[in-house]
Scaffold this motif. Sequence first.
Motif, PDB file in Angstrom:
ATOM      1  N   CYS A 181     -22.331  -5.247   7.043  1.00 30.29           N
ATOM      2  CA  CYS A 181     -21.807  -5.327   8.415  1.00 30.29           C
ATOM      3  C   CYS A 181     -21.460  -6.759   8.806  1.00 30.29           C
ATOM      4  O   CYS A 181     -20.435  -6.992   9.441  1.00 30.29           O
ATOM      5  CB  CYS A 181     -22.812  -4.732   9.392  1.00 30.29           C
ATOM      6  SG  CYS A 181     -22.924  -2.943   9.307  1.00 30.29           S
ATOM      7  N   VAL A 182     -22.319  -7.701   8.420  1.00 34.43           N
ATOM      8  CA  VAL A 182     -22.031  -9.104   8.741  1.00 34.43           C
ATOM      9  C   VAL A 182     -20.773  -9.551   8.011  1.00 34.43           C
ATOM     10  O   VAL A 182     -19.895 -10.198   8.600  1.00 34.43           O
ATOM     11  CB  VAL A 182     -23.227 -10.010   8.371  1.00 34.43           C
ATOM     12  CG1 VAL A 182     -22.841 -11.479   8.431  1.00 34.43           C
ATOM     13  CG2 VAL A 182     -24.393  -9.733   9.299  1.00 34.43           C
ATOM     14  N   LEU A 183     -20.666  -9.196   6.738  1.00 38.35           N
ATOM     15  CA  LEU A 183     -19.484  -9.578   5.962  1.00 38.35           C
ATOM     16  C   LEU A 183     -18.218  -8.971   6.555  1.00 38.35           C
ATOM     17  O   LEU A 183     -17.203  -9.656   6.726  1.00 38.35           O
ATOM     18  CB  LEU A 183     -19.653  -9.145   4.509  1.00 38.35           C
ATOM     19  CG  LEU A 183     -18.547  -9.536   3.551  1.00 38.35           C
ATOM     20  CD1 LEU A 183     -18.362 -11.039   3.511  1.00 38.35           C
ATOM     21  CD2 LEU A 183     -18.852  -8.989   2.168  1.00 38.35           C
ATOM     22  N   ALA A 184     -18.262  -7.692   6.905  1.00 43.20           N
ATOM     23  CA  ALA A 184     -17.092  -7.033   7.504  1.00 43.20           C
ATOM     24  C   ALA A 184     -16.719  -7.689   8.831  1.00 43.20           C
ATOM     25  O   ALA A 184     -15.535  -7.886   9.129  1.00 43.20           O
ATOM     26  CB  ALA A 184     -17.368  -5.550   7.698  1.00 43.20           C
ATOM     27  N   SER A 185     -17.725  -8.030   9.616  1.00 43.28           N
ATOM     28  CA  SER A 185     -17.464  -8.683  10.900  1.00 43.28           C
ATOM     29  C   SER A 185     -16.787 -10.030  10.704  1.00 43.28           C
ATOM     30  O   SER A 185     -15.790 -10.336  11.372  1.00 43.28           O
ATOM     31  CB  SER A 185     -18.773  -8.861  11.660  1.00 43.28           C
ATOM     32  OG  SER A 185     -18.564  -9.566  12.850  1.00 43.28           O
ATOM     33  N   ARG A 186     -17.304 -10.815   9.792  1.00 39.56           N
ATOM     34  CA  ARG A 186     -16.720 -12.139   9.543  1.00 39.56           C
ATOM     35  C   ARG A 186     -15.300 -12.039   9.018  1.00 39.56           C
ATOM     36  O   ARG A 186     -14.408 -12.766   9.449  1.00 39.56           O
ATOM     37  CB  ARG A 186     -17.577 -12.913   8.548  1.00 39.56           C
ATOM     38  CG  ARG A 186     -18.951 -13.259   9.051  1.00 39.56           C
ATOM     39  CD  ARG A 186     -18.927 -14.604   9.779  1.00 39.56           C
ATOM     40  NE  ARG A 186     -20.203 -14.905  10.379  1.00 39.56           N
ATOM     41  CZ  ARG A 186     -21.136 -15.655   9.814  1.00 39.56           C
ATOM     42  NH1 ARG A 186     -20.934 -16.176   8.631  1.00 39.56           N
ATOM     43  NH2 ARG A 186     -22.257 -15.892  10.438  1.00 39.56           N
ATOM     44  N   LEU A 187     -15.083 -11.132   8.059  1.00 38.75           N
ATOM     45  CA  LEU A 187     -13.742 -10.996   7.477  1.00 38.75           C
ATOM     46  C   LEU A 187     -12.745 -10.470   8.492  1.00 38.75           C
ATOM     47  O   LEU A 187     -11.568 -10.824   8.466  1.00 38.75           O
ATOM     48  CB  LEU A 187     -13.789 -10.081   6.256  1.00 38.75           C
ATOM     49  CG  LEU A 187     -14.525 -10.639   5.037  1.00 38.75           C
ATOM     50  CD1 LEU A 187     -14.677  -9.557   3.982  1.00 38.75           C
ATOM     51  CD2 LEU A 187     -13.793 -11.838   4.472  1.00 38.75           C
ATOM     52  N   SER A 188     -13.190  -9.614   9.397  1.00 35.02           N
ATOM     53  CA  SER A 188     -12.270  -9.020  10.366  1.00 35.02           C
ATOM     54  C   SER A 188     -11.939  -9.969  11.516  1.00 35.02           C
ATOM     55  O   SER A 188     -11.113  -9.632  12.365  1.00 35.02           O
ATOM     56  CB  SER A 188     -12.837  -7.704  10.909  1.00 35.02           C
ATOM     57  OG  SER A 188     -14.030  -7.938  11.614  1.00 35.02           O
TER      58      SER A 188
END
Length: 84
Positions: free
Chosen positions: A18-25
């Motif tokens: 979730c953190v990775l998806a948030s940062r990438l988005s």
Amino acid sequence: MPAGPYDYVIVGAGSAGCVLASRLSEDADARVLLLEAGGWDRDPWISIPLAWARMLERRQHDWGYLAEPEATMDGRGLECARGR
């Protein structure tokens, strides 16, 4: 689910996913797909801390993994609770 292509595909919506998806988005031009194998957490037992033992008995929210049997454990495999 919107059709691809995606710039990033993240498998697993745990803490790190979730953190990775948030940062990438955060990049408006990046197309990010976050996949999770588990279903909705609508079961009321999930939000009750003392219900952990009951949930392990039914195995509805768990992958049911067992560790390999060990000689030092009298040939038993330990239960490895892994939520889904």
